[in-house]
Design an enzyme around this catalytic site. Structure first.
Site, PDB file in Angstrom:
ATOM      1  N   ARG A 227     -15.858  85.461  58.744  1.00  0.00           N
ATOM      2  CA  ARG A 227     -14.827  86.491  58.767  1.00  0.00           C
ATOM      3  C   ARG A 227     -15.280  87.632  59.656  1.00  0.00           C
ATOM      4  O   ARG A 227     -16.453  88.000  59.684  1.00  0.00           O
ATOM      5  CB  ARG A 227     -14.541  87.012  57.352  1.00  0.00           C
ATOM      6  CG  ARG A 227     -13.789  86.015  56.470  1.00  0.00           C
ATOM      7  CD  ARG A 227     -12.366  85.800  56.959  1.00  0.00           C
ATOM      8  NE  ARG A 227     -11.579  84.925  56.103  1.00  0.00           N
ATOM      9  CZ  ARG A 227     -11.385  83.632  56.338  1.00  0.00           C
ATOM     10  NH1 ARG A 227     -11.950  83.062  57.410  1.00  0.00           N
ATOM     11  NH2 ARG A 227     -10.624  82.915  55.527  1.00  0.00           N
ATOM     12  N   GLU A 256      -9.166  91.639  63.730  1.00  0.00           N
ATOM     13  CA  GLU A 256      -8.043  90.749  63.451  1.00  0.00           C
ATOM     14  C   GLU A 256      -7.117  91.323  62.384  1.00  0.00           C
ATOM     15  O   GLU A 256      -7.555  92.024  61.466  1.00  0.00           O
ATOM     16  CB  GLU A 256      -8.544  89.396  62.937  1.00  0.00           C
ATOM     17  CG  GLU A 256      -9.155  88.507  63.979  1.00  0.00           C
ATOM     18  CD  GLU A 256      -9.610  87.189  63.370  1.00  0.00           C
ATOM     19  OE1 GLU A 256      -8.751  86.336  63.096  1.00  0.00           O
ATOM     20  OE2 GLU A 256     -10.826  87.028  63.155  1.00  0.00           O
ATOM     21  N   HIS A 284      -9.993  82.500  66.313  1.00  0.00           N
ATOM     22  CA  HIS A 284     -10.008  82.028  64.919  1.00  0.00           C
ATOM     23  C   HIS A 284      -9.516  80.582  64.835  1.00  0.00           C
ATOM     24  O   HIS A 284      -8.591  80.246  64.074  1.00  0.00           O
ATOM     25  CB  HIS A 284      -9.135  82.928  64.044  1.00  0.00           C
ATOM     26  CG  HIS A 284      -9.556  82.913  62.597  1.00  0.00           C
ATOM     27  ND1 HIS A 284      -9.729  84.057  61.854  1.00  0.00           N
ATOM     28  CD2 HIS A 284      -9.815  81.886  61.749  1.00  0.00           C
ATOM     29  CE1 HIS A 284     -10.075  83.738  60.608  1.00  0.00           C
ATOM     30  NE2 HIS A 284     -10.137  82.427  60.536  1.00  0.00           N
TER      31      HIS A 284
END
Length: 309
Positions: A227, A256, A284
């Site tokens: 992440r 993001e 991603h």
């Protein structure tokens, strides 16, 4: 059981659950408030990342028996509230672990061997050999943080390259034929490549900061397919500029949106990463292969059927 599908996924989910007599409704466009207004009508919900299932949402979902997240991360769900309400939580990290592992290896090979740079140079008529001399994975000590589905799959691949793989995890006794569990201190002392395979939690928020980077004994390559907010980007950029981080492979970014569909802001640190030959940035997609799309969906279906049929 009535199930609400809030994101587009592989059609096998619909096909197989209908065959088991579940009642399905697809809603890929309604807003958060609109979904909250009707969620009490459903026994289950299948999601990716479009809508947050927070405390307000869950308290309105008075008949909800399960939440199925097609993917690994569960940070979009208020897990303590869901557990308090007796809602079963289902995810599918088994479905994209192989995709993530291959992406990690692929990014490292491209970065360390300057493949993208050299290929672009040749296309422009530039033929540089010494300047594009690569760095081998063979013999490197790779440190993984997190040894769940993604970490184990990554270790398996890297061990085949002749790497010594070590890892740190909050759970004990996870060593296997592919990697050895060590303390975080030992990992910082020995790792020449560092790769993250952890969820997004309060404990892992900005885990990689200036202190962590400075405590790494070796200059190192860094990989993040976990992440974006596991890493404080400004300090990663500082380390890339200084050479402490020899190169960065980033499939996720601090900047993001929560839905992972785009970036929510741009700044000088992001621009450095995009412009630097020492960084590879992908959108991603580490767990985003044709095969993983089907496998993620199948794992979800299998788990729902096992629990509710």
């Amino acid at each position: 059981m009535r199930i609400l599908l809030l994101d587009k996924n592989h059609p096998l989910i619909t096909e197989q659950l209908l065959a088991k007599n579940f009642i399905l409704e697809e809603d890929f466009t309604s807003s958060y408030d609109e979904v909250c207004g009707k969620i009490q009508n459903y026994d289950g919900v299948i999601i990716r990342s479009r809508i947050p299932l927070d405390k307000n949402f869950l308290e309105k979902a008075t008949h909800l028996k399960f939440i199925a997240r097609v993917g690994a991360g569960m940070e979009n769900i208020d897990i303590p509230v869901a557990e308090k309400l007796g809602i079963q939580l289902i995810n599918s990290p088994e479905g994209n672990r192989d995709s993530v592992a291959e992406h990690v290896v692929g990014m490292l090979l491209i970065l360390m061997n300057r493949l993208f740079i050299a290929s672009n140079e040749v296309r422009k008529g530039i033929w540089l050999r010494e300047e594009n001399r690569g760095d081998e994975l063979l013999g490197k000590t790779v440190g993984l943080i997190g040894y769940g589905n993604m970490g184990k799959a990554t270790a398996k691949r890297l061990s085949g390259f002749g790497c010594k793989v070590i890892f740190h995890d909050i759970l004990p006794d996870l060593s296997d034929e592919f990697a050895t569990q060590v303390s975080l201190g030992e990992l910082k002392e020995k790792a020449e490549v560092l790769s993250l395979h952890i969820p997004m939690t309060e404990e892992t928020y900005y885990l990689i900061d200036s202190t962590f980077i400075n405590e790494m004994k070796n200059d190192f390559y860094f990989v993040n397919t976990a992440r974006g907010k596991n890493v404080e980007t400004k300090y990663l950029v500082e380390a890339l500029r200084s050479g402490k981080v020899k190169g960065a492979c980033l499939d996720v970014l601090e900047y993001e949106k929560a839905s992972f569909e785009n970036l929510e802001l741009e700044n000088e640190d992001l621009q450095y990463l995009l412009d630097s030959e020492k960084a590879i940035v992908t959108p991603h997609i580490a767990g985003w292969t044709h095969q993983s799309k089907e496998k993620l969906a199948q794992v979800i279906v299998d788990k729902i059927i096992a629990s509710f049929c």
